[in-house]
Design a protein around this motif. Structure first.
Motif, PDB file in Angstrom:
ATOM      1  N   HIS A   3      -0.217   6.542  -0.969  1.00  0.00           N
ATOM      2  CA  HIS A   3      -1.015   6.674   0.418  1.00  0.00           C
ATOM      3  C   HIS A   3      -0.432   8.140   1.706  1.00  0.00           C
ATOM      4  CE1 HIS A   3      -3.679   5.958   3.962  1.00  0.00           C
ATOM      5  NE2 HIS A   3      -4.551   6.814   3.859  1.00  0.00           N
ATOM      6  N   ARG A   4       0.475   7.527   2.130  1.00  0.00           N
ATOM      7  CA  ARG A   4       0.936   7.941   3.352  1.00  0.00           C
ATOM      8  C   ARG A   4       2.636   7.623   3.215  1.00  0.00           C
ATOM      9  NH1 ARG A   4      -2.908   9.191   7.208  1.00  0.00           N
ATOM     10  NH2 ARG A   4      -4.562  10.072   5.511  1.00  0.00           N
ATOM     11  N   GLY A   5       3.238   7.564   1.663  1.00  0.00           N
ATOM     12  CA  GLY A   5       4.752   7.233   1.684  1.00  0.00           C
ATOM     13  C   GLY A   5       5.227   6.271   2.408  1.00  0.00           C
ATOM     14  N   MET A   6       5.014   5.322   3.362  1.00  0.00           N
ATOM     15  CA  MET A   6       5.747   4.332   3.365  1.00  0.00           C
ATOM     16  C   MET A   6       6.494   3.396   2.220  1.00  0.00           C
ATOM     17  SD  MET A   6       6.803   2.626   6.309  1.00  0.00           S
ATOM     18  CE  MET A   6       7.264   0.721   6.595  1.00  0.00           C
ATOM     19  N   HIS A  10       1.072  -7.154  -2.687  1.00  0.00           N
ATOM     20  CA  HIS A  10       2.653  -6.358  -1.124  1.00  0.00           C
ATOM     21  C   HIS A  10       1.409  -5.739  -0.907  1.00  0.00           C
ATOM     22  CE1 HIS A  10       6.350  -8.007  -3.422  1.00  0.00           C
ATOM     23  NE2 HIS A  10       5.671  -8.007  -4.099  1.00  0.00           N
ATOM     24  N   LEU A  11       2.005  -6.146   0.903  1.00  0.00           N
ATOM     25  CA  LEU A  11       0.452  -5.089   1.725  1.00  0.00           C
ATOM     26  C   LEU A  11       1.434  -3.905   2.920  1.00  0.00           C
ATOM     27  CD1 LEU A  11      -1.897  -5.554   2.891  1.00  0.00           C
ATOM     28  CD2 LEU A  11      -1.169  -6.677   5.067  1.00  0.00           C
ATOM     29  N   CYS A  12       1.453  -2.673   2.029  1.00  0.00           N
ATOM     30  CA  CYS A  12       2.388  -1.807   3.364  1.00  0.00           C
ATOM     31  C   CYS A  12       1.699  -1.579   4.662  1.00  0.00           C
ATOM     32  CB  CYS A  12       1.544  -0.118   3.034  1.00  0.00           C
ATOM     33  SG  CYS A  12       1.694   1.698   3.814  1.00  0.00           S
ATOM     34  N   ILE A  13       1.850  -2.061   5.565  1.00  0.00           N
ATOM     35  CA  ILE A  13       1.851  -2.468   7.153  1.00  0.00           C
ATOM     36  C   ILE A  13       1.207  -0.689   7.697  1.00  0.00           C
ATOM     37  CG2 ILE A  13       4.026  -3.965   6.944  1.00  0.00           C
ATOM     38  CD1 ILE A  13       5.118  -1.528   8.656  1.00  0.00           C
ATOM     39  N   TYR A  14       1.664   0.155   7.037  1.00  0.00           N
ATOM     40  CA  TYR A  14       1.137   1.480   7.310  1.00  0.00           C
ATOM     41  C   TYR A  14      -0.659   1.380   7.877  1.00  0.00           C
ATOM     42  CZ  TYR A  14       1.059   6.375   9.243  1.00  0.00           C
ATOM     43  OH  TYR A  14       0.938   7.706   9.861  1.00  0.00           O
ATOM     44  N   ALA A  64      -8.369  -0.925  -0.265  1.00  0.00           N
ATOM     45  CA  ALA A  64      -7.838  -0.599   1.423  1.00  0.00           C
ATOM     46  C   ALA A  64      -8.524  -1.654   1.900  1.00  0.00           C
ATOM     47  CB  ALA A  64      -7.925   0.975   1.672  1.00  0.00           C
ATOM     48  N   PRO A  65      -8.033  -1.896   3.663  1.00  0.00           N
ATOM     49  CA  PRO A  65      -8.890  -2.831   4.457  1.00  0.00           C
ATOM     50  C   PRO A  65     -10.468  -2.133   4.633  1.00  0.00           C
ATOM     51  CG  PRO A  65      -6.660  -2.004   5.067  1.00  0.00           C
ATOM     52  CD  PRO A  65      -7.139  -1.576   3.902  1.00  0.00           C
ATOM     53  N   VAL A  66     -11.378  -3.158   5.192  1.00  0.00           N
ATOM     54  CA  VAL A  66     -12.990  -2.247   5.209  1.00  0.00           C
ATOM     55  C   VAL A  66     -13.301  -1.506   3.823  1.00  0.00           C
ATOM     56  CG1 VAL A  66     -14.616  -1.238   6.734  1.00  0.00           C
ATOM     57  CG2 VAL A  66     -11.827  -1.534   7.547  1.00  0.00           C
ATOM     58  N   GLU A  67     -13.636  -3.106   2.834  1.00  0.00           N
ATOM     59  CA  GLU A  67     -13.469  -2.268   1.240  1.00  0.00           C
ATOM     60  C   GLU A  67     -15.157  -1.520   0.959  1.00  0.00           C
ATOM     61  OE1 GLU A  67     -13.419  -2.286  -2.664  1.00  0.00           O
ATOM     62  OE2 GLU A  67     -11.740  -2.831  -1.784  1.00  0.00           O
ATOM     63  N   LYS A  68     -15.772  -2.165   2.458  1.00  0.00           N
ATOM     64  CA  LYS A  68     -17.415  -1.494   1.701  1.00  0.00           C
ATOM     65  C   LYS A  68     -16.709   0.231   2.724  1.00  0.00           C
ATOM     66  CE  LYS A  68     -19.215  -2.610   6.609  1.00  0.00           C
ATOM     67  NZ  LYS A  68     -20.043  -3.567   7.311  1.00  0.00           N
TER      68      LYS A  68
END
Length: 464
Positions: free
Chosen positions: A93-96, A109-113, A127-131
């Motif tokens: 997503h953003r390279g974190m 495995h969850l990206c904290i960003y 990603a969060p907020v699937e809808k």
């Protein structure tokens, strides 16, 4: 067919200018040049099979460790299907960095960003907020997983490569596999790590350690001379005040292969004669293996060896087994016979990886191993003595890790960067008669052929 491009550095120097193939010399500049280091990460660590660890470090579903393939951090994880996966530790997503830990257990495995989630096998979950479809609609979920490496598990050892369509792992091992099988595939139960690996940083270029690991035997005579003064080869000083002589240990057989894997095979007859008083020439391979089992093998395990290996391999294991050697590009193994005060012999089994951390920095990673079926009290003794000798503060490794920074610093000098490393002590007697195994083989006092082959493969990869 492989094509050769012979890359040119910014100052006009060609890679081939750094190695004199005819005279077997390598310019010291190779040990610190930043531009060369960046090329190595792409041409070597992104193209060859790299050793990452042992499967017993991640025995359960969801277990993972974070390791490095050259300059890239990777997640080595056991997924729900019990398979081991190696994924780039970078969120698409953003390279974190996905995992900032050294290891653990996680079903996700969850990206904290931004909260992107991935399975242990690297697949994208969402990603969060699937809808709200916060991963967008441009790419499918299948396209948004972590970048996956190709994985091979061999004798419990985990290797991976980014070269998805390149040579197989067996092709990469080549002739070395015949020998390596006698080390890593000895028992049905297999090996296990005795705890997590030790790690420390050395201010040195990774190649200073890696080219030494390519079976440099000669340095033992001088850098580790204390072995003849206070170590297992020591004897009462003579009239001149000299201790034990390490020179006999410099004789043996050395093997090297096309892909830079090497090993030193040291004769056991002296040990068998000293321990038992018997003439090794009158003993069968089975009798020799029973009297002096390989490092980490008990007498009770010897029948397994007899059933798993060919007569030729048993001949090797009972007469001149590989005791020190390397996996190209940056791994070293040690299978050492350690004499004990009571006259018995204890085995030490260690694996080192010299992980690049920059042109003048490496991370030394050390694993201690034992066969799973080894009795617990012997495992404890093996662990203690292996760490004392081969660990990050071990007596041997204190010597080795002192030289590498000096070489790296010297290689930056205006004059010394063009001084050459020389590999001109050659085996001249050809392959020994009746040698049972494949590969290039030299016999006698240790020479430079193994390390030179390491540089030849380095040169082939860097110019391919």
């Amino acid at each position: 067919m492989t094509s050769y491009t012979n890359p040119v550095l910014n100052d006009g120097t060609r890679i081939s200018d750094l190695i004199d193939l005819e005279n077997r010399e390598v310019k010291m500049r190779t040990l610190s040049d930043p531009e060369l280091y960046n090329l190595e990460m792409k041409k070597i660590f992104a193209r060859t099979w790299v050793f990452l660890g042992h499967e017993t470090e991640i025995p359960n579903k969801g277990d993972y460790v974070v390791r490095d393939m050259g300059s890239d951090s990777v997640i080595v994880a056991r997924s729900g299907d019990e398979q081991i996966y190696v994924s780039l530790n970078v969120c698409p997503h953003r390279g974190m960095k996905i995992s900032t830990l050294d290891g653990g257990n996680a079903s996700t495995h969850l990206c904290i960003y931004h909260g992107w989630a991935f399975k242990p096998n690297g697949d994208f979950i969402g990603a969060p907020v699937e809808k709200e479809c916060m991963h967008g609609k441009t790419r499918t979920k299948d396209e948004l997983g972590l970048k996956k490496a190709r994985v091979a598990v061999y004798g419990g050892l985990i290797f991976a490569t980014w070269n998805i369509d390149g040579p197989s792992f067996e092709d990469f091992l080549g002739d070395a596999k015949w020998y390596f099988d006698t080390l890593w595939c000895r028992t049905i139960a297999g090996m296990e790590v005795l705890g997590p690996p030790q790690r420390f940083v050395v201010r040195a270029n990774w190649k200073t350690a890696a080219e030494q690991s390519a079976s440099d035997g000669f340095h033992t005579l001088t850098l580790h001379r204390w072995l003849g003064e206070v170590g297992p080869y020591a004897k009462k000083p003579d009239a001149e005040g000299k201790g034990g002589d390490l020179t006999p240990e410099m004789y043996g057989t050395e093997v090297w292969t096309e892909h830079g894997h090497t090993m030193r095979c040291i004769e056991l007859d002296r040990k068998i004669r000293r321990l038992t008083g018997k003439d090794p020439a009158t003993l069968t391979p089975e009798e020799k293996l029973t009297l002096l089992p390989p490092p980490g093998i008990t007498k009770e395990m010897v029948p397994e060896l007899l059933s798993r290996f060919s007569d030729e391999q048993l001949q090797l294991m009972s007469s001149r087994p590989p005791q020190v050697g390397n996996f190209f590009p940056n791994g070293l193994f040690e299978f050492i016979y350690l004499p004990q005060p009571d006259g018995t012999v204890l085995g030490a089994m260690a694996l080192h990886a010299y992980v690049p951390k920059g042109p003048d920095k490496l991370e030394f990673v050390n694993w201690i191993l034992a066969e799973k079926d080894t009795p617990p009290e012997i495992k404890a003794l093996m662990l203690r003595q292996s760490i004392q000798l081969l660990g990050t503060s071990g007596m041997v490794e204190q010597d080795d890790s002192d030289t590498w920074p000096h070489q790296t610093i010297a290689s930056k000098g205006a004059m010394s960067q063009d001084i050459t490393l020389k590999y001109q002590a050659l085996y001249e007697n050809g392959r020994p008669a009746n040698w049972p195994g494949p590969g290039y083989v030299g016999e006698g006092f240790t020479k430079d052929d193994t390390q030179w082959q390491w540089w030849l493969y380095w040169h082939a990869l860097m110019t391919a």
